[in-house]
Structure formats: structure tokens, C-alpha cells
Design a protein around this motif. Sequence first.
Motif, short mmCIF file in Angstrom:
data_model
loop_
_atom_site.label_atom_id
_atom_site.label_comp_id
_atom_site.label_asym_id
_atom_site.label_seq_id
_atom_site.Cartn_x
_atom_site.Cartn_y
_atom_site.Cartn_z
N GLY A 41 0.82 -1.20 0.00
CA GLY A 41 0.00 0.00 0.00
C GLY A 41 0.85 1.26 0.00
O GLY A 41 1.93 1.28 0.58
N GLU A 43 -0.67 4.49 0.67
CA GLU A 43 -1.42 5.58 1.29
C GLU A 43 -1.82 5.17 2.69
O GLU A 43 -2.47 4.14 2.89
CB GLU A 43 -2.68 5.91 0.47
N GLU A 57 0.84 8.00 -5.18
CA GLU A 57 0.52 6.63 -4.78
C GLU A 57 1.02 5.63 -5.82
O GLU A 57 1.59 4.58 -5.48
CB GLU A 57 -0.98 6.48 -4.57
N THR A 79 -5.41 -0.29 -1.89
CA THR A 79 -5.69 1.02 -2.46
C THR A 79 -7.19 1.28 -2.52
O THR A 79 -7.99 0.35 -2.65
CB THR A 79 -5.09 1.16 -3.88
N VAL A 84 -4.93 3.09 -9.44
CA VAL A 84 -3.84 2.37 -8.79
C VAL A 84 -4.10 0.86 -8.85
O VAL A 84 -3.20 0.08 -9.14
CB VAL A 84 -3.66 2.83 -7.33
#
Length: 282
Positions: A41, A43, A57, A79, A84
Motif C-alpha cells: 500500500g 497511502e 501513490e 488502495t 492504482v
Amino acid sequence: MGVVNVTPDSFSDGGHWFDTATAIERGLDLVHAGADLVDVGGESTRPGASRVDADEELRRVVPVVRALAAEGVLVSVDTMRATVAEQAVAAGAVLVNDVSGGLADPDMIPVVADAGAPFVVMHWRGFSHDMNSRAVYDDVVAEVSSELRSRVEAAVSGGIARERLVIDPGLGFAKHPAHDLCLMAGMDALHALGRPVLIAASRKRFIGHVLRDHEGTPPPARERDAATAALSAIVALRGAWAVRVHEVRATADAVRVARAVEPACPVSENVPLVPGRLPGHL
């Protein structure tokens, strides 16, 4: 499921794996420690976290996904953004783990449906900056189960095959510690939804709440791994499909012991459990 947070601000290990090369090495280490999946990940979704933009990201996530997949690692992408998810799947991710359950981005469900990827639908009531204000329940188990059921049906209506869905009660997301503990005690209600259950409890606030010292101070997040392993063994016996953890070795050992005990402690017949197998995959 081992966690690789390619972020500077995640609640327990932000910054440790922010460099691309370090994140890749971390993912490989998690596999060697016993992880079946590595969840990448870019974020942070800790309470109060601000969002990063999509370009940042992507910069964080896609190179790590591509490198790990090239090494034969089963990678999931953590996400809330369809762009993404789409690029991560193209880079080799085999599962999309969306903490918003498809609510944050209306394009997420169509993208996952087109990709034919398994999809984790988590219980979510809003973004991190104000999610604690949404932690209001009369019956947390019944309400989370009902809201998850709605998201499952939305995903199926959007074209994702039901057999490719996993549910996650969203521990710590718009929930106080007492809510999280009730959800762990009420896992039968989650199993009644008929989909595999992912439990992401690692190092979270409710564990720290349980482990408070005599002054009421919780241990730092990185000192909650033994308790995480204990909880992982409990939920394995209660039929969890997977547990998402920061440190894999102790939890992998705990789950192996729980699985050895499992024949004497059968789980709900409603749960389509195939340990080590992705939903919808042979």
C-alpha cells in the motif's frame, strides 16, 4: 497476508519501507517468514491521515508490486483508487484490497470486474480524517454485517463474481476498541455472509487498549506483535480466511498451531475455506 507500507506516515511503521528497494526487500523477507500474500500500500489510512495524490501513490506502489511479482510473490494491492488498482494488477498484483469496499472511487468495482481479480470488501464509513466521528452503533455486529452485505451485493451487481469476494470487518475504521472486540466475538455473523473473512487487527488501537499498563498507557504499536499473534490464532480457529499482519513469523507459527487444532474445533459450514488459496482461483 504480510504488510508492506510504502508510506512515511502509517501508524506503526511509517517510513521504515518508504524507499522502493527497501520495500521490495521487506516483501521478500515477509514471504521467507511465512506470508502467503504480500499486501502493498502507498497511502496511510490511520485515523486522521491526509490523502496523497494518485500520481504519488502510483510512484510508491507500482514498482514494488512489479518487482515482487517478478520474484513469484503473490501480491495484493491496498488502495482505494481504481487507477492504482488497475496499474497494480497490470504489474502483477493478484488481489485488490480496498479499505473503502468500493465506496471511495466509483470506478473501482468496474475496474476490478474487468480485471477478474479477487476483491476485498472492507467495512468503511468514511475517510480517515473524520472516521472516528462515525463510530456510532446500536449493535455493531449487526450493523457492520448489514453494511458489508450491501457492499457485497453492490460488487456483484457491478460485475465482480461473488466467489471472488472477501469481506473484512474494518477493525479500527470508524470503530472504538469496544466495537472491535465485539466484532471479534461475533465472527459467526460475518461468516453468515457466506464469504471468506480477512481479519486485519495487527498492532491496532484496540489491542493497545487491552494491553494498557496500570497507568492506562498502551504499549507502542511495534510492541503489540505477540498479542497480534495470539488474536490471529483465535480468529484462525474461528474460521478466518487470512490475517493481515506487520510481523509474520510469530503469527504464521500461531496460525499453524491453530490449524493443527482445527479438526477438533470445526468452523462454520457456511464459510468456503481453502487455506492458502485465493478466492475464485484454482
